[in-house]
Design a protein around this motif. Structure first.
Motif, mmCIF file in Angstrom:
data_model
loop_
_atom_site.group_PDB
_atom_site.id
_atom_site.type_symbol
_atom_site.label_atom_id
_atom_site.label_comp_id
_atom_site.label_asym_id
_atom_site.label_seq_id
_atom_site.Cartn_x
_atom_site.Cartn_y
_atom_site.Cartn_z
ATOM 1 N N PRO A 67 -2.305 9.716 -2.680
ATOM 2 C CA PRO A 67 -3.006 10.550 -3.674
ATOM 3 C C PRO A 67 -2.288 10.580 -5.011
ATOM 4 N N LEU A 68 -0.955 10.562 -4.986
ATOM 5 C CA LEU A 68 -0.204 10.606 -6.237
ATOM 6 C C LEU A 68 -0.412 9.327 -7.038
ATOM 7 N N SER A 69 -0.320 8.173 -6.378
ATOM 8 C CA SER A 69 -0.492 6.907 -7.093
ATOM 9 C C SER A 69 -1.928 6.729 -7.563
ATOM 10 N N ALA A 70 -2.899 7.122 -6.733
ATOM 11 C CA ALA A 70 -4.308 7.005 -7.124
ATOM 12 C C ALA A 70 -4.617 7.883 -8.324
ATOM 13 N N GLY A 71 -4.056 9.091 -8.330
ATOM 14 C CA GLY A 71 -4.280 9.984 -9.460
ATOM 15 C C GLY A 71 -3.668 9.454 -10.740
ATOM 16 N N ALA A 72 -2.457 8.915 -10.656
ATOM 17 C CA ALA A 72 -1.811 8.362 -11.850
ATOM 18 C C ALA A 72 -2.593 7.173 -12.391
ATOM 19 N N LEU B 65 -11.954 6.659 -8.197
ATOM 20 C CA LEU B 65 -10.547 6.292 -8.129
ATOM 21 C C LEU B 65 -9.720 7.385 -7.455
ATOM 22 N N ALA B 66 -10.062 8.636 -7.752
ATOM 23 C CA ALA B 66 -9.308 9.751 -7.178
ATOM 24 C C ALA B 66 -9.953 10.315 -5.915
ATOM 25 N N ALA B 67 -11.185 9.936 -5.618
ATOM 26 C CA ALA B 67 -11.886 10.515 -4.471
ATOM 27 C C ALA B 67 -12.168 9.513 -3.367
ATOM 28 N N GLY B 68 -11.901 8.235 -3.623
ATOM 29 C CA GLY B 68 -12.204 7.204 -2.646
ATOM 30 C C GLY B 68 -11.069 6.941 -1.679
ATOM 31 N N PRO B 69 -11.225 5.915 -0.845
ATOM 32 C CA PRO B 69 -10.199 5.590 0.162
ATOM 33 C C PRO B 69 -8.831 5.270 -0.428
ATOM 34 N N GLY B 70 -8.807 4.797 -1.684
ATOM 35 C CA GLY B 70 -7.526 4.492 -2.314
ATOM 36 C C GLY B 70 -6.640 5.709 -2.490
ATOM 37 N N ALA B 71 -7.229 6.906 -2.392
ATOM 38 C CA ALA B 71 -6.457 8.146 -2.528
ATOM 39 C C ALA B 71 -5.929 8.647 -1.192
ATOM 40 N N ARG C 170 -7.149 14.514 -0.729
ATOM 41 C CA ARG C 170 -7.474 13.712 -1.910
ATOM 42 C C ARG C 170 -7.556 14.537 -3.187
ATOM 43 N N TRP C 171 -7.675 15.846 -3.053
ATOM 44 C CA TRP C 171 -7.690 16.684 -4.251
ATOM 45 C C TRP C 171 -6.357 16.583 -4.992
ATOM 46 N N ILE C 172 -5.309 16.187 -4.269
ATOM 47 C CA ILE C 172 -4.007 15.993 -4.920
ATOM 48 C C ILE C 172 -4.089 14.859 -5.937
ATOM 49 N N ALA C 173 -4.964 13.876 -5.665
ATOM 50 C CA ALA C 173 -5.124 12.760 -6.603
ATOM 51 C C ALA C 173 -5.716 13.241 -7.924
ATOM 52 N N SER C 174 -6.754 14.073 -7.868
ATOM 53 C CA SER C 174 -7.354 14.568 -9.110
ATOM 54 C C SER C 174 -6.407 15.527 -9.826
ATOM 55 N N LEU C 175 -5.611 16.282 -9.046
ATOM 56 C CA LEU C 175 -4.599 17.147 -9.657
ATOM 57 C C LEU C 175 -3.554 16.303 -10.399
ATOM 58 N N MET D 48 0.851 -1.209 0.000
ATOM 59 C CA MET D 48 0.000 0.000 0.000
ATOM 60 C C MET D 48 0.877 1.246 0.000
ATOM 61 N N PRO D 49 0.527 2.277 -0.763
ATOM 62 C CA PRO D 49 1.308 3.505 -0.770
ATOM 63 C C PRO D 49 1.205 4.188 0.587
ATOM 64 N N SER D 50 2.234 4.965 0.940
ATOM 65 C CA SER D 50 2.198 5.726 2.177
ATOM 66 C C SER D 50 1.145 6.811 2.089
ATOM 67 N N GLY D 51 0.882 7.448 3.262
ATOM 68 C CA GLY D 51 -0.166 8.467 3.291
ATOM 69 C C GLY D 51 0.062 9.592 2.318
ATOM 70 N N HIS D 52 1.332 10.002 2.145
ATOM 71 C CA HIS D 52 1.625 11.106 1.236
ATOM 72 C C HIS D 52 1.654 10.642 -0.220
ATOM 73 N N ALA D 53 2.045 9.386 -0.456
ATOM 74 C CA ALA D 53 2.147 8.882 -1.823
ATOM 75 C C ALA D 53 0.803 8.401 -2.364
#
Length: 389
Positions: A8-13, A275-281, A288-293, A1-6
C-alpha cells in the motif's frame, strides 16, 4: 514485488507521483490561458496539489476506503481551450468558486445530481473531445516549429509508451526537463533564486456572465462527467462503494478553499483511482486505504515543491511545454472520442458538439464549450423529434 505491508505504501507513492508529473503542465497551461500570471498559475498549482493531498488524507481516514482525490485534468484542458473571459483572471477565480459551490450542492441536493445526470453522456464526452483536440495537436505543431527540441520529447514518450505505459507522461516530462536544462545552459539562463519555495497568491474573485456561462458551467459539467462519476464507477468495479455526500463535501469544500489561491478545483480521481485501490496496493483489501493515505501525504509534499516545477516550465523553449501537455492528454482524447461515438443514434449530435468545441469560437464572450453543448442538445432534439403526420 513489495511485501504485503509495503505494497500500500509503494502503490500510494506511485499514485501521487504519476498523478502530479503526468499532468501538472496541463494545469499551468489552463490557468495561464484564462488570465493568470506565471506567479498566479504557480499559486493555483500549489493550492490544488496540497488540497488534493489533504482531501485524500481526510477521505481515507474518514471512510477507511482507498479514495484518492485529484485535480481535474480535463477541466484544466477546458480552461486552456477557453482563454480569457470578460473580467479576466478575477472572473476566472470567481468561476472556480462557483463550481466549488455547485459541487457541494450536488452532494447535499439529490435533485441537482439528477439534473446533471440527464445531460447525454455522448454530448459531454464530445464536448471534452473537442476541447482536447486543440491541445492534442500541439505536439505536431511543436515538431513543425521547433523540431530539434520537441522531437526528443515525442520520441522518448513513444518509447516509454511501448515499454512502461503507466509512466509514459512522467517520462516525457523528464525528457522535457532535460531539454529545458540544456536550453538554459546553451543560452546562459538559470533558475531564479528561491525557486524551490512554495508560492501562494490571493485573488479576489468576481463573477461575470461570460465567466459563469463560459467557464463555470462547462467546468462543472466536465468535472462531474469526467471525474466524479467515473471515479465512483472505478472504485465500485473494484468492490468499494464511495459515500457520495462526504466525497462531494470534501472535494467541493476543498475547491472553495483553493479558488482564491488560483486553484481550479479538486475532485475524485478517475483514471488514477485504480492505482491506490487495485491489486497493486496489496492483497488485503481492508488495508488498501493506506495507499490513498500515502498518496495524499506524498501529494502534499509535491505541492509544497510545485513552484519549482512551475519555474522550470516557465523557462521552456518554444513548443516543448504544449507538446508535453498534448501527449499527456492524448489517451483522454481517444477515450472521449470513443465515448462520444459509441452509440450510433448519438453520433451526429456528438459530431456537431465536437466540431463546435474544437472550433474555439467565442460568441458574446462565452466560450466554445458552452455553444458546443447547446448545439449538440438542439441537434439531438431535432433529430429525435417525430414529424407530424
Amino acid at each position: 514485488m513489495p511485501s504485503g505491508h509495503a505494497a500500500p505504501l509503494s502503490a500510494g507513492a506511485i499514485s501521487a507521483l504519476v498523478a502530479f508529473t503526468s499532468s501538472f503542465v496541463v494545469v499551468l497551461t489552463g490557468l495561464e490561458a484564462v488570465g493568470a500570471s506565471p506567479a498566479q498559475a504557480a499559486s493555483g498549482l500549489t493550492a490544488v496539489s496540497v488540497l488534493m493531498g489533504l482531501g485524500s488524507i481526510v477521505l481515507s481516514l474518514m471512510t477507511r476506503l482507498p479514495i484518492t482525490v485529484a485535480w481535474s485534468t480535463p477541466g484544466a484542458a477546458l480552461l486552456a481551450a477557453t482563454g480569457t473571459v470578460e473580467g479576466g483572471w478575477p472572473a476566472a477565480v470567481g468561476a472556480f468558486a462557483l463550481v466549488a459551490v455547485l459541487i457541494v450542492l450536488t452532494g447535499l441536493v439529490p435533485a441537482l445530481a439528477d439534473l446533471m445526470a440527464r445531460i447525454p453522456p455522448a454530448l459531454a464526452q464530445a464536448m471534452l473531445a473537442g476541447v482536447l483536440l486543440q491541445l492534442c495537436l500541439e505536439p505536431v505543431l511543436g515538431l513543425a516549429a521547433n523540431p530539434l527540441e520537441v522531437a526528443p520529447v515525442v520520441i522518448v514518450w513513444l518509447l516509454a509508451l511501448r515499454l512502461a505505459p503507466r509512466w509514459a507522461s512522467p517520462i516525457a516530462f523528464a525528457a522535457a526537463a532535460v531539454v529545458i536544462v540544456v536550453h538554459l545552459v546553451s543560452t546562459g539562463g538559470s533558475l531564479p533564486a528561491g525557486a524551490l519555495a512554495g508560492h501562494l497568491e490571493l485573488t479576489a474573485p468576481r463573477l461575470t456572465p461570460g465567466a459563469v456561462i463560459g467557464i463555470a458551467l462547462p467546468l462543472y459539467l466536465v468535472t462531474m462527467a469526467s471525474q466524479n462519476v467515473p471515479g465512483v464507477a472505478v472504485l465500485r468495479s473494484l468492490g468499494y462503494e464511495v459515500p457520495w455526500r462526504p466525497a462531494m463535501l470534501v472535494t467541493g469544500g476543498g475547491s472553495l478553499l483553493g479558488a482564491p489561491l488560483g486553484g481550479h478545483g479538486i475532485n475524485l480521481a478517475a483514471i488514477s483511482a485504480a492505482l491506490a485501490a487495485g491489486p497493486g496496493a496489496g492483497e488485503d483489501r481492508s488495508r488498501r486505504w493506506i495507499a490513498s493515505l500515502t498518496s495524499g501525504i506524498v501529494m502534499v509534499v509535491l505541492g509544497v515543491l510545485a513552484s519549482a516545477a512551475a519555474q522550470l516550465v516557465a523557462l521552456a523553449p518554444e513548443g516543448v511545454v504544449p507538446a508535453v501537455a498534448g501527449l499527456a492528454l492524448l489517451g483522454t482524447f481517444v477515450a472521449a472520442v470513443k465515448g462520444a461515438l459509441a452509440r450510433e443514434e448519438e453520433q451526429l449530435p456528438a459530431g456537431i458538439t465536437l466540431l463546435v468545441a474544437a472550433s474555439g469560437i467565442a460568441v458574446a464572450g462565452i466560450s466554445a464549450a458552452f455553444w458546443a453543448l447547446l448545439a449538440g442538445l438542439v441537434a439531438r432534439s431535432l433529430l429525435r423529434a417525430r414529424p407530424r403526420r
